[in-house]
Write a protein that holds these residues in place. Structure first.
Motif, PDB file in Angstrom:
ATOM      1  N   VAL A 110       0.837  -1.195   0.000  1.00 47.16           N
ATOM      2  CA  VAL A 110       0.000   0.000   0.000  1.00 47.16           C
ATOM      3  C   VAL A 110       0.878   1.254   0.000  1.00 47.16           C
ATOM      4  CG1 VAL A 110      -1.584   1.321   1.437  1.00 47.16           C
ATOM      5  CG2 VAL A 110      -2.011  -1.095   1.021  1.00 47.16           C
ATOM      6  N   ARG A 114       1.519   4.171  -2.967  1.00 44.42           N
ATOM      7  CA  ARG A 114       1.344   5.592  -2.709  1.00 44.42           C
ATOM      8  C   ARG A 114       2.546   6.363  -3.266  1.00 44.42           C
ATOM      9  NH1 ARG A 114       0.454   6.029   3.223  1.00 44.42           N
ATOM     10  NH2 ARG A 114      -1.312   4.666   2.812  1.00 44.42           N
ATOM     11  N   PHE A 126     -13.130   8.225 -11.120  1.00 41.47           N
ATOM     12  CA  PHE A 126     -14.143   7.599 -10.283  1.00 41.47           C
ATOM     13  C   PHE A 126     -15.467   8.319 -10.515  1.00 41.47           C
ATOM     14  CE2 PHE A 126     -10.347   7.061  -7.270  1.00 41.47           C
ATOM     15  CZ  PHE A 126      -9.915   5.950  -7.971  1.00 41.47           C
ATOM     16  N   LYS A 128     -17.285  10.182  -9.182  1.00 40.49           N
ATOM     17  CA  LYS A 128     -17.440  11.167  -8.118  1.00 40.49           C
ATOM     18  C   LYS A 128     -17.182  12.536  -8.745  1.00 40.49           C
ATOM     19  CE  LYS A 128     -15.000   8.104  -4.850  1.00 40.49           C
ATOM     20  NZ  LYS A 128     -15.974   7.772  -3.824  1.00 40.49           N
ATOM     21  N   TYR A 136      -9.379  11.893  -3.364  1.00 37.08           N
ATOM     22  CA  TYR A 136      -9.529  10.484  -2.970  1.00 37.08           C
ATOM     23  C   TYR A 136      -8.288   9.923  -2.263  1.00 37.08           C
ATOM     24  CZ  TYR A 136     -10.683   5.522  -3.383  1.00 37.08           C
ATOM     25  OH  TYR A 136     -10.948   4.208  -3.119  1.00 37.08           O
ATOM     26  N   GLY A 137      -7.148  10.070  -2.929  1.00 34.72           N
ATOM     27  CA  GLY A 137      -5.922   9.491  -2.372  1.00 34.72           C
ATOM     28  C   GLY A 137      -5.535  10.120  -1.047  1.00 34.72           C
ATOM     29  N   ARG A 139      -7.624  11.460   1.167  1.00 34.20           N
ATOM     30  CA  ARG A 139      -8.540  10.985   2.207  1.00 34.20           C
ATOM     31  C   ARG A 139      -8.191   9.569   2.607  1.00 34.20           C
ATOM     32  NH1 ARG A 139     -13.611  13.692  -0.718  1.00 34.20           N
ATOM     33  NH2 ARG A 139     -13.497  15.729   0.289  1.00 34.20           N
ATOM     34  N   ILE A 140      -7.823   8.761   1.601  1.00 35.83           N
ATOM     35  CA  ILE A 140      -7.405   7.388   1.893  1.00 35.83           C
ATOM     36  C   ILE A 140      -6.197   7.398   2.823  1.00 35.83           C
ATOM     37  CG2 ILE A 140      -6.198   5.433   0.826  1.00 35.83           C
ATOM     38  CD1 ILE A 140      -9.131   5.245   0.395  1.00 35.83           C
ATOM     39  N   ARG A 189      -5.048  13.266 -10.065  1.00 39.24           N
ATOM     40  CA  ARG A 189      -5.378  12.389  -8.947  1.00 39.24           C
ATOM     41  C   ARG A 189      -4.126  11.643  -8.484  1.00 39.24           C
ATOM     42  NH1 ARG A 189      -9.718   8.140 -10.638  1.00 39.24           N
ATOM     43  NH2 ARG A 189      -7.878   7.040 -11.336  1.00 39.24           N
ATOM     44  N   ALA A 190      -3.336  11.211  -9.459  1.00 39.04           N
ATOM     45  CA  ALA A 190      -2.115  10.487  -9.095  1.00 39.04           C
ATOM     46  C   ALA A 190      -1.108  11.424  -8.434  1.00 39.04           C
ATOM     47  CB  ALA A 190      -1.501   9.841 -10.333  1.00 39.04           C
ATOM     48  N   VAL A 193      -1.274  12.623  -4.272  1.00 36.22           N
ATOM     49  CA  VAL A 193      -0.668  11.944  -3.126  1.00 36.22           C
ATOM     50  C   VAL A 193       0.851  12.109  -3.104  1.00 36.22           C
ATOM     51  CG1 VAL A 193      -2.506  10.272  -2.833  1.00 36.22           C
ATOM     52  CG2 VAL A 193      -0.633   9.736  -4.372  1.00 36.22           C
TER      53      VAL A 193
END
Lengths: 280, 341
Positions: A110, A114, A126, A128, A136-137, A139-140, A189-190, A193
């Motif tokens: 995991v 990241r 997504f 969303k 997303y990332g 919050r994850i 998005r990538a 993080v």
């Protein structure tokens, strides 16, 4: 483009803390990848044969080669995406990122993913909102502070050259964007993080020339900050935006060199034939 | 040439006969369905609807069943419910009448409606929790192997088990062995088990319909497998799971055999919420519509007074099940148009 120096300190997320813990060696450059004598099999079918390759940090490395030559498989080895496929396994060799064998049993997959982001061939936003896609990332990763997420979303969208186009509709669905915008959303998005490495699997294969040009321009900018590995079928694309090129054929690395060298004066005949379009 | 012509006539005749046989078989279904719906619709509609405002037979829908008393007094034939009859007797003190009584044929079916609703809510909760969990395991975690094949065969077999066997199983395990007696909770688990295969299959299908790209995209951002499922798979599968499950509701509401030994009472005076301790709520039997229909149709002597409650109950029951099925269809269409990839 926000330079490294301008990055808000708050964005020193848990990811980076983790990384400094797990990486005591100082001589190893952030974001470098070393692949050594890698054999890879899908069931009984061997896809990669004895691949040895050092991917330099903060540069764009392109994987080229005809379909089925194993370039996407190798890319998916770098963030262990092949773990999802039951019959897939590395039978020999190692992949080290910043000196750490990513397939070692004590490596947290995991955490690895990241640090090694991925952009897929088929853009996969997504279902969303644009904002939630980018957030997303984060919050994850357990970041809940609204201001932090707001900042990171804006920064990532700016890095992906999408901010100006979407800043007024951050809370509408990402599905409403055009194909090129969707792919840049996936890149944003990538980036959100803050990975060290970004893997791109034919990111422009579904895009029109204008969208492709935008993504390529983006790739050239991103290498200041990230190690980028891109799989492409498009020879011109490899020529335009990569610094190093690896040519694969039938699961073997045929040649790896500076892009300018590969395209002007390749050492191997097979490389030359492929690049000039005589086969593949 | 003549021989050929006669042969083709024969072929044409056979053709015509086959065509009509097939057509009749099809229309036969229509005839049966129309008969059932019209019979229950007309006779039951007469019970449930009235010609005067509020056009609905409210006592039938809101009162518990009562015994009907039939007797003659001063040349008039009277049909009174339990309560009315007691009032009548106090008003006519000293008058002796010869009555015949018909069980359950006066009053209404309110406790049965409530009981069925409680059984549905509880058993669907049980079935959804267990069903979605195992569907997630099967579609997201399990690796294909002998054990998983065995599990799938077990699920298929479970779907084929007759409902009376579920009833007896529930009776043996929950009622006797666990000592829950005839109770709501025993009925929940028995009914829940019965629809489990349908729920698992529907859930697995909905989960598989979520594109693999969404899982990979999430994992590539450093999400764990469970985070991915919880945040980026299950939310998109849930509408599909829930709408398919509504058809399970129709089945749970409709089955008599599984609850007859585990949860259903023929008659109960208190409503389910009239319990002394809250824990007793789970361990009480309830009345239920399908069981009530069974009781009033086969367990009491039939006469002209029993038809009212029989058709009335069947009508209300049919209406509720149709309502549920309709909701399912509407919800499914709506969720389909909302989530598309």
């Amino acid at each position: 483009m926000v330079s490294v120096a301008e990055m808000p300190e708050k964005m020193t997320s848990p990811i980076i803390v983790n990384q400094s813990e797990s990486m005591p060696q100082s001589e190893i450059e952030r974001g470098m990848i070393e692949i050594e004598q890698l054999d890879f099999k899908y069931g009984a079918h061997q896809v990669l044969h004895d691949v040895t390759l050092s991917i330099p940090a903060r540069a764009v490395t392109a994987f080229i080669g005809p379909s089925g030559c194993g370039k996407t498989t190798l890319l998916r080895c770098l963030n262990r995406m092949n773990d999802l496929i039951e019959i897939a396994q590395i039978t020999r060799g190692s992949i080290r990122i910043e000196g750490i064998d990513i397939n070692a049993s004590n490596v947290d997959v995991v955490d690895l993913r990241r640090r090694v982001g991925m952009v897929f061939q088929k853009s996969n936003p997504f279902p969303k909102s644009i904002y939630d896609n980018v957030a997303y990332g984060l919050r994850i990763a357990g970041i809940t502070k609204r201001t932090l997420i707001d900042e990171a979303v804006e920064k990532s969208l700016r890095s992906a050259a999408l901010w100006e186009e979407v800043k007024d509709r951050l809370h509408v669905s990402g599905y409403g964007l055009s194909g090129g915008q969707q792919q840049r959303l996936c890149i944003a998005r990538a980036l959100a993080v803050e990975p060290e490495i970004v893997l791109m699997d034919e990111p422009c294969s579904a895009l029109d020339p204008i969208a492709t040009a935008k993504v390529e321009e983006l790739i050239r900018q991103l290498k200041e900050q990230y190690t980028i590995v891109i799989v492409t079928h498009n020879m011109q694309q490899a020529g335009r935006c990569s610094d190093h090129t690896a040519f694969f054929y039938l699961g073997r690395l045929i040649e790896f060199d500076a892009t300018a060298k590969i395209f002007s004066n390749p050492a191997q005949r097979q490389t030359e034939e492929y690049i000039t379009g005589r086969f593949g | 040439m003549i021989a050929v012509a006669s042969n083709s006539r024969r072929v044409r005749r056979i053709e015509g006969v086959i065509f009509w046989l097939l057509r009749l078989a099809t229309y036969f279904i229509l005839a049966c369905a129309s008969y059932i719906f019209l019979d229950i619709g007309i006779k039951g509609g007469r019970v449930v609807f009235t010609t005067t405002p509020p056009f609905l037979n409210l006592p039938f829908l809101t009162e518990p069943p009562q015994t009907l008393y039939v007797f003659e007094h001063e040349g008039k034939k009277l049909t009174l419910s339990d309560r009315q009859f007691r009032d009548w007797k106090t008003a006519h003190a000293g008058v002796e009448v010869e009555t015949s009584s018909v069980a359950y044929s006066a009053g209404g079916i309110w406790p049965c409606i409530v009981g069925t609703a409680l059984l549905v809510i509880g058993s669907m909760t049980v079935a959804l929790v267990i069903g979605i969990s195992s569907a997630i395991y099967l579609s997201e975690y399990s690796r294909n192997g002998r054990l998983i094949r065995l599990v799938r065969i077990a699920i298929l077999n479970l779907a084929g088990v007759p409902s009376i066997v579920f009833g007896l199983f529930g009776f043996g395990l929950f009622v006797i062995f666990f000592g829950w007696n005839v109770s709501l909770i025993a009925g929940w688990f028995t009914l829940g088990l019965m629809v489990l295969p349908a729920i698992i299959t529907a859930s697995e299908e909905s989960l598989r319909a979520v594109p693999q790209g969404l899982r990979e995209g999430s994992l590539a951002l450093g999400a764990s497998k469970w985070q991915t499922i919880r945040k980026n798979v299950l939310p998109y599968a849930l509408p599909g799971i829930l709408t398919s499950s509504i058809l399970g509701i129709a089945r749970v509401a409709g089955e008599t055999a599984p609850i007859m030994f585990t949860a259903a009472y023929a008659m109960k005076d208190e409503m389910p919420w009239q319990v002394s301790r809250w824990t007793d709520f789970f361990f009480q039997g309830v009345m239920a519509l399908p069981y009530h229909i069974y009781v009033v149709s086969s367990k009491i002597p039939q006469n002209e007074y029993t038809e009212r409650v029989q058709y009335g109950s069947a009508f209300v029951f049919l209406f509720l099940v149709m309502l549920i099925a309709l909701t399912s269809i509407v919800l499914r269409e709506r969720s389909r148009s909302r989530l598309s990839w």
